[in-house]
Structures are given as C-alpha cells and as structure tokens.
Enzyme design. Structure first.
Site, short mmCIF file in Angstrom:
data_model
loop_
_atom_site.label_atom_id
_atom_site.label_comp_id
_atom_site.label_asym_id
_atom_site.label_seq_id
_atom_site.Cartn_x
_atom_site.Cartn_y
_atom_site.Cartn_z
N ALA A 20 -12.23 5.40 3.72
CA ALA A 20 -12.04 6.51 4.66
C ALA A 20 -13.29 7.35 4.86
O ALA A 20 -13.44 8.00 5.90
CB ALA A 20 -10.89 7.39 4.18
N HIS A 115 -5.07 -2.89 4.57
CA HIS A 115 -3.84 -2.10 4.54
C HIS A 115 -3.09 -2.14 5.87
O HIS A 115 -2.30 -1.25 6.17
CB HIS A 115 -4.17 -0.65 4.15
CG HIS A 115 -4.73 -0.54 2.77
ND1 HIS A 115 -5.50 0.53 2.35
CD2 HIS A 115 -4.64 -1.38 1.69
CE1 HIS A 115 -5.86 0.35 1.10
NE2 HIS A 115 -5.36 -0.81 0.68
#
Length: 249
Positions: A20, A115
């Site tokens: 992230a 993910h």
C-alpha cells in the site's frame, strides 16, 4: 542508489512486490503508516468476511474513499516507472498486495494481484458478475449493492480476512519469486502472509533482495540494499535510466 541501479541493470529476472505504501503518492492512504486507514477503521471489521456477511454496510460505508472513488486516482511515478521497465523487458512481473488497480492503469501487463481485485464483483447468492463501474453506480443509489437478479448481496472479488487466497495466484507468485535473481519490495511492511514470504523464495534460490519502505520489515536484515524514500528512489531511477516519466507528471 547507484548500487540499486546497477543491481537492476545487471539482473536477468527482476520481479517486484508492492504494498500500500506505493499508492500514497496517488492520494490513497496506506494501512499501517502514521495516517493509515487502520488509524481510522478497524481492520478486523472492514475486511472480515464474517463481519461482511453479518453487516456489509460497514465495509461499503468505510470503503467508499478507499475503493469506490478509484476512478479518480491516477498512477504515480512508481507505477509508471515499473510499467516502463516491464515494457523494456527489465521487470518480468509485478506482484501486488494492492487492490487499487493502478499498476494496470499505468500499463503494467504481468500483474499478479495477490489479494484479488474490485474490477469484478460477485453476487454471493446467484453468482452473477458485476463490473467495478456497475457497483459504483449502485452505490450512488443505495448503501449496500444488491443483485438485480435475485436480491443477493454483492461482494468485490477481493480476498477478505477469513478467506483463502486463490491457489493459482499464489502458485504463480511463488514461481516468479523462485525464478527471480532480484526481488524488489516496495511500500510493504511484509507482515501479511503469504505475500510476506515471497522474497524468501528468491533468497532460497540464490537471488537478492532490495527493500524500499519507510517502516521496518521483518526481512530488513536479509536485504542487500535498504531505502526509505520511494519517491526519491524512483525519481532517481527515472532520471538515470532516461525514462522521461517525471517530465509528463
């Protein structure tokens, strides 16, 4: 950073693992940083499959800024440099823990989304598929998107806590990591498994590890080079490799 440049230029199979932290330059908050979303939301609730099934409004209410305004977010210099390095045959694969779709928006093609991705959504009752744009439209009219065929709950094709990663996806990531002679970790604290273990496959097969992250990681001692500032590193690579990306941002 000259040493990093040399490592990249001398590698025969360079792969990237992103978290992230690389998307903060695009205006998307990270998870564990000082302004990360875990300071605002409970991670055990927002991405819990059990809580999603029990109260999907919590996810959809708190993820509007995180996910459902992504059409307004643009790739930054990191995404664009990686895409150009792939185009030039230097970067062979980008494995990402992110669900923001910015690698593809920048032009990367061999992207392994560990993910999952909100590009597609699925009705949990009848299995009907919905696009990201479909769900954005539904959220403009209702708090929780429901299937227009059966009235079932719609869920993004993202891996929540309590769900298994796609076997084929993780196997492909392990294969790429094992093949690499250089793996570069960008913007990840390397605490979420199994993504956090991927650099170990590179190391076990004789490859080298570089980490660029503004927080410590469990694998720092295994890295041949370690840097803190993603923007600084990628501006340097852009300039020294003559990519010309900064000129167009």
């Amino acid at each position: 950073m000259q040493e990093l440049l040399t490592l990249i230029q001398n590698s025969t199979y360079c792969v990237i693992l992103t978290g992230a932290g690389i998307s903060t330059l695009s205006g998307i908050p990270d998870f564990r940083g000082k302004d990360g979303i875990f300071k605002k939301f409970d991670p055990d609730l927002i991405f819990s499959i059990d809580h999603f099934n029990e109260d999907p409004s919590y996810f959809y209410t708190h993820s509007r800024e995180l996910i459902y305004d992504l059409e307004r977010k643009e790739p930054n210099i990191i995404h664009k440099v990686l895409a150009e390095l792939e185009r030039r045959g230097i970067v062979k694969a980008v494995m990402t823990q992110n669900i923001d779709m910015l690698h593809q928006k920048a032009g990367s093609e061999n992207v392994i989304e560990l993910h999952g991705s909100p590009v597609k959504h699925t009705c949990l009752a009848c299995g009907k598929k919905y696009s990201f744009e479909d769900v954005v439209g539904l959220l403009e009219k209702e708090e929780v998107p429901m299937c227009n065929e059966c009235g079932g709950l719609i869920k993004p094709d993202v891996v929540f806590y309590g769900e298994m990663l796609e076997h084929d996806v993780i196997e492909k990531a392990i294969k790429e990591s094992s093949r690499a002679d250089l793996i570069i970790v960008l913007g990840s604290t390397l605490v979420v498994q199994p993504a956090a273990s991927l650099p170990l496959y590179t190391l076990d097969h004789g490859g080298e590890l570089v980490i660029v992250n503004n927080m410590p990681t469990p694998l720092d001692d295994y890295a041949i080079k370690r840097y803190d500032d993603l923007a600084e590193v990628f501006r340097y690579l852009d300039e020294e490799m003559g990519l010309g990306i900064s000129e167009h941002i």
